[in-house]
Design an enzyme around this catalytic site. Structure first.
Site, PDB file in Angstrom:
ATOM      1  N   HIS A   1      -1.081  10.659  -2.567  1.00  0.00           N
ATOM      2  CA  HIS A   1      -2.385  10.255  -2.048  1.00  0.00           C
ATOM      3  C   HIS A   1      -3.299  11.440  -1.775  1.00  0.00           C
ATOM      4  O   HIS A   1      -4.437  11.485  -2.246  1.00  0.00           O
ATOM      5  CB  HIS A   1      -2.217   9.437  -0.762  1.00  0.00           C
ATOM      6  CG  HIS A   1      -3.523   9.061  -0.134  1.00  0.00           C
ATOM      7  ND1 HIS A   1      -4.158   9.854   0.812  1.00  0.00           N
ATOM      8  CD2 HIS A   1      -4.330   7.990  -0.330  1.00  0.00           C
ATOM      9  CE1 HIS A   1      -5.295   9.284   1.162  1.00  0.00           C
ATOM     10  NE2 HIS A   1      -5.418   8.154   0.488  1.00  0.00           N
TER      11      HIS A   1
ATOM     12  N   HIS B   1       0.829  -1.204   0.000  1.00  0.00           N
ATOM     13  CA  HIS B   1       0.000   0.000   0.000  1.00  0.00           C
ATOM     14  C   HIS B   1       0.865   1.255   0.000  1.00  0.00           C
ATOM     15  O   HIS B   1       1.588   1.526   0.957  1.00  0.00           O
ATOM     16  CB  HIS B   1      -0.892  -0.029   1.259  1.00  0.00           C
ATOM     17  CG  HIS B   1      -1.829   1.112   1.376  1.00  0.00           C
ATOM     18  ND1 HIS B   1      -1.761   2.013   2.411  1.00  0.00           N
ATOM     19  CD2 HIS B   1      -2.886   1.478   0.606  1.00  0.00           C
ATOM     20  CE1 HIS B   1      -2.745   2.895   2.285  1.00  0.00           C
ATOM     21  NE2 HIS B   1      -3.435   2.598   1.198  1.00  0.00           N
TER      22      HIS B   1
END
Length: 245
Positions: free
Chosen positions: A55, A7
């Site tokens: 992100h 991730h």
């Protein structure tokens, strides 16, 4: 055994002394080194329409800069340190999606590209990402995901040959029916939504892969594996592999 996706790269590593800055080339290289099966990352567009890996919609949390990604040119972003929240790390620069595709092309790793277009609806982000994937001949090893489900429908129209996964964090009624209706090949639910349920066989019966996020605790990872998920998305791929050994 489920596949292990790093991730935002292997930004945590149970076998290392220090965390790595998320969504950086160092974290992606570490994911390869520790034997992850795939990498998950997030993409947005700069003011000059370059596809960068980040992100948050702003750069404030992970860099020494301020403001929205889309308000900066790529050259301006390259002046920032994207390891600023980890003072024990060497400075890190923001990667282009092209950089990561070039890194992974010689390997056998898969790549989950999350389009961060739920808050800012970047014009032509889908087309730009698809072009980049094709230019590196990675279409068969990529899955495109988003919390913007309209974007996934658009992707099914412009790139039907690239797999798509619907991201969601809240309970959906009969999510297997919904996912099938919007034409994706996978579901990417928060792992907490699967706990205590027997939903995974229903997804599989509908022809859908299941990739659960973001699971770092060994007990959670083992539970997800017992439920039959196809992949676990984790910040610590080495720890996840050990939990499943």
């Amino acid at each position: 055994m489920p596949a292990i996706f790093a991730h935002r790269g292997a930004n945590k590593n149970s076998g290392a002394d220090k965390d790595l800055p998320e969504n950086t080339m160092a974290a992606f290289a570490a994911a390869i080194e520790v034997g992850a099966d795939g990498i998950e990352l997030d993409v947005q567009l700069t003011r000059d329409r370059r596809i960068v890996v980040c992100h948050d919609e702003t750069v404030d949390r992970v860099s020494d800069g301020h403001g929205l990604v889309v308000e900066h040119t790529f050259e301006e972003l390259m002046r920032l340190n994207f390891a600023a929240n980890l003072p024990d790390q060497e400075p890190a620069r923001i990667p282009l999606l092209d950089d990561v595709l070039a890194l992974l092309a010689p390997t056998d790793l898969s790549l989950n590209i999350e389009l961060k277009n739920g808050v800012i609806r970047y014009d032509q982000l889908e087309e730009s990402v698809v072009d980049a994937v094709h230019s590196h001949q990675m279409a068969d090893r990529v899955v495109l995901s988003s919390f913007n489900h309209r974007s996934l429908v658009h992707l099914s129209q412009i790139a039907p040959g690239i797999r798509r996964g619907v991201l969601y964090s809240n309970d959906l009624a009969d999510p297997w029916d919904y996912a099938t209706r919007i034409g994706v090949q996978a579901v990417h639910p928060s792992g907490l939504l699967l706990r205590g349920r027997d939903d995974v066989p229903t997804f599989h019966a509908a022809g859908l892969s299941v990739r659960a996020w973001t699971l770092d605790e060994p007990d959670q990872i083992r539970e997800a594996a017992q439920l039959g998920v196809d992949a676990v998305i984790t910040n610590d791929p080495q720890g996840a592999r050990a939990a499943l050994a």
